[in-house]
Design a protein around this motif. Structure first.
Motif, short mmCIF file in Angstrom:
data_model
loop_
_atom_site.label_atom_id
_atom_site.label_comp_id
_atom_site.label_asym_id
_atom_site.label_seq_id
_atom_site.Cartn_x
_atom_site.Cartn_y
_atom_site.Cartn_z
N GLU A 87 22.74 10.70 22.99
CA GLU A 87 21.19 10.99 22.11
C GLU A 87 20.59 9.62 21.78
O GLU A 87 19.19 9.55 22.11
N ARG A 91 16.98 8.37 23.38
CA ARG A 91 15.90 7.96 22.52
C ARG A 91 15.48 6.70 23.08
O ARG A 91 14.05 6.59 23.07
N SER A 96 15.96 13.26 26.27
CA SER A 96 16.99 13.92 25.14
C SER A 96 18.20 14.69 26.08
O SER A 96 18.80 15.33 25.34
N ARG A 97 17.91 14.46 27.39
CA ARG A 97 19.13 15.17 27.99
C ARG A 97 19.99 14.23 28.90
O ARG A 97 20.12 14.43 30.12
#
Ligand code: PLP
Ligand code: ZN
Length: 388
Positions: A87, A91, A96-97
């Motif tokens: 995460e 960022r 987000s994946r």
């Protein structure tokens, strides 16, 4: 435990061979042999739910693994590694994946454990007493460990400048450690010569059919960990290419079993700019790769000037709509620090290379931040602590 293994098939000339005698490469054309299974029979007898009650680890996939008798499985608890959601790292790229498959937790600190657990188990089943391997480091310590557990005599051949930890580790397991001038291809020539004289079984990358069966379990695990919907892209540090072609094989087998759809991740091969035979062949539109001269990189596992499975690696990249790219040693070292400081993950340089490549592919627009992407950290940074 019941394996649906039926025979071996050549990936180039498609000749078939018995799976119950020892084979290295195809006797007719010298290319890579694959294990084949009766997947139609398996489909009726094996379901995704059957996995749920089984102990974790690579051997829970026994129906589509090559060992016939559970007593021959040589295991140190390999596989079933975490798929970490990155995460904080994501960022930094508004992504987000982003995920990391953390292979550094395997026995002997790298994903080579998967391949050598499979190869040593099957070799034991077929009566092998002594085995030899050329290695950039991690394959040597993995063969040494599994060979010790199987009671086999092990000979490993490594470049003289292999990281010290890997030499010591192989020696600690009781292997005979031979250092050679030159790189892994030179080590491979020594193994071929000596193995023929001494009667050792040669377990060089993709020159016997079963290491890739162990590596394919990374693909099986990805499917299961993403609830049977594969990610959009997989970034893989490519040396001999066992992992990339192994996962590709796994996806086909899962589709034939009816467990996943025909969708595939973009398979992305990451190499170092000082040793990039696959990237060069991909960019030139070639089906095979010319050997790389004067290979140099801080990442030993991808310092592989020539891969016997070049045609399989290039086919998987192209059929998947993937790509191949290089990163520099400086980018690799920066990526090791970033992964450690942002995610608490001390990656092998090969694994860190995939993060450097990810950032480049976002910049180039080949990948977008909303895609579900898996980086493979193929080994532990503890093997090469003095790099940073
Ligand atoms: C061997 C190795 C690689 C390359 O793996 P292949 O499947 O042969 O392409 C990558 N990373 C590490 C840490 C390795 O030991
Ligand atoms: Zn053949």
């Amino acid at each position: 435990m019941h394996s649906y293994l039926t025979h071996l098939e050549c990936t180039r000339c498609h000749e078939t061979h018995s799976a119950d005698e020892l084979h290295t490469t195809c006797p007719s054309c010298n290319k890579v042999l694959y294990a084949r299974y009766d997947l139609d029979a398996c489909r009726d007898a094996f379901s995704r739910d059957d996995l749920l009650g089984r102990e974790g680890g690579m051997w829970r996939w026994s129906e589509i693994m090559p060992v016939r008798d559970a007593a021959n499985v040589v295991s140190l608890g390999e596989g079933h590694t975490p798929l970490l959601h990155a995460e904080a790292l994501g960022r930094r790229h508004a992504a987000s994946r982003l995920y990391i498959k953390e292979e550094g937790l395997n026995p002997t600190g790298s994903f080579k454990a998967r391949g050598l657990s499979a190869a040593v188990s099957r070799a034991k089943e077929l009566g092998v007493r002594a085995a030899a391997i050329p290695s950039a480091g991690n394959a040597a310590s993995a063969l040494a460990a599994y060979g010790a557990r199987a009671g086999m005599d092990v000979h490993v051949y490594m470049p003289a400048d292999t990281p010290d930890m890997m030499k010591r580790e192989a020696a600690a397991y009781g292997a005979h450690v031979h250092l050679v001038d030159g790189l892994i291809d030179a080590a491979g020539r020594h193994v071929r010569e000596r193995a023929a004289v001494e009667g050792w079984f040669d377990v060089s990358t993709l020159k016997e059919p079963y290491r890739v069966e162990g590596k394919k379990t990374m693909g099986l695990e990805l499917a299961e960990q993403f609830a049977w919907a594969l990610p959009d892209a997989v970034l893989y540090p490519t040396g001999g290419g066992t992992g990339i072609v192994g996962m590709w094989k796994a996806f086909d087998e899962l589709e034939t079993l009816g467990w996943i759809s025909s969708e595939r991740p973009k398979m992305i091969s990451v190499q170092a700019d000082g040793c990039a035979p696959i990237v060069r062949a991909f960019e030139a539109g070639d089906d095979e790769a010319e050997p790389w001269e004067d290979a140099q990189t801080v990442a030993p596992g991808i310092r592989v000037p020539a891969a016997i499975a070049d045609y399989l690696i290039l086919a998987a990249i192209r059929e998947s709509g993937g790509t191949a790219l290089t990163v520099s040693d400086g980018e690799i070292l920066d990526a090791i620090r970033t992964l450690a400081q942002v995610e608490g993950l001390f990656a092998a340089p090969e694994g860190a290379a995939t993060y450097a490549a990810y950032a480049k592919l976002l910049d180039a627009g080949f990948l977008s931040p909303d895609e579900r992407v898996v980086l493979f950290n193929t080994g532990s940074g503890l093997k090469t602590p003095d790099l940073i």
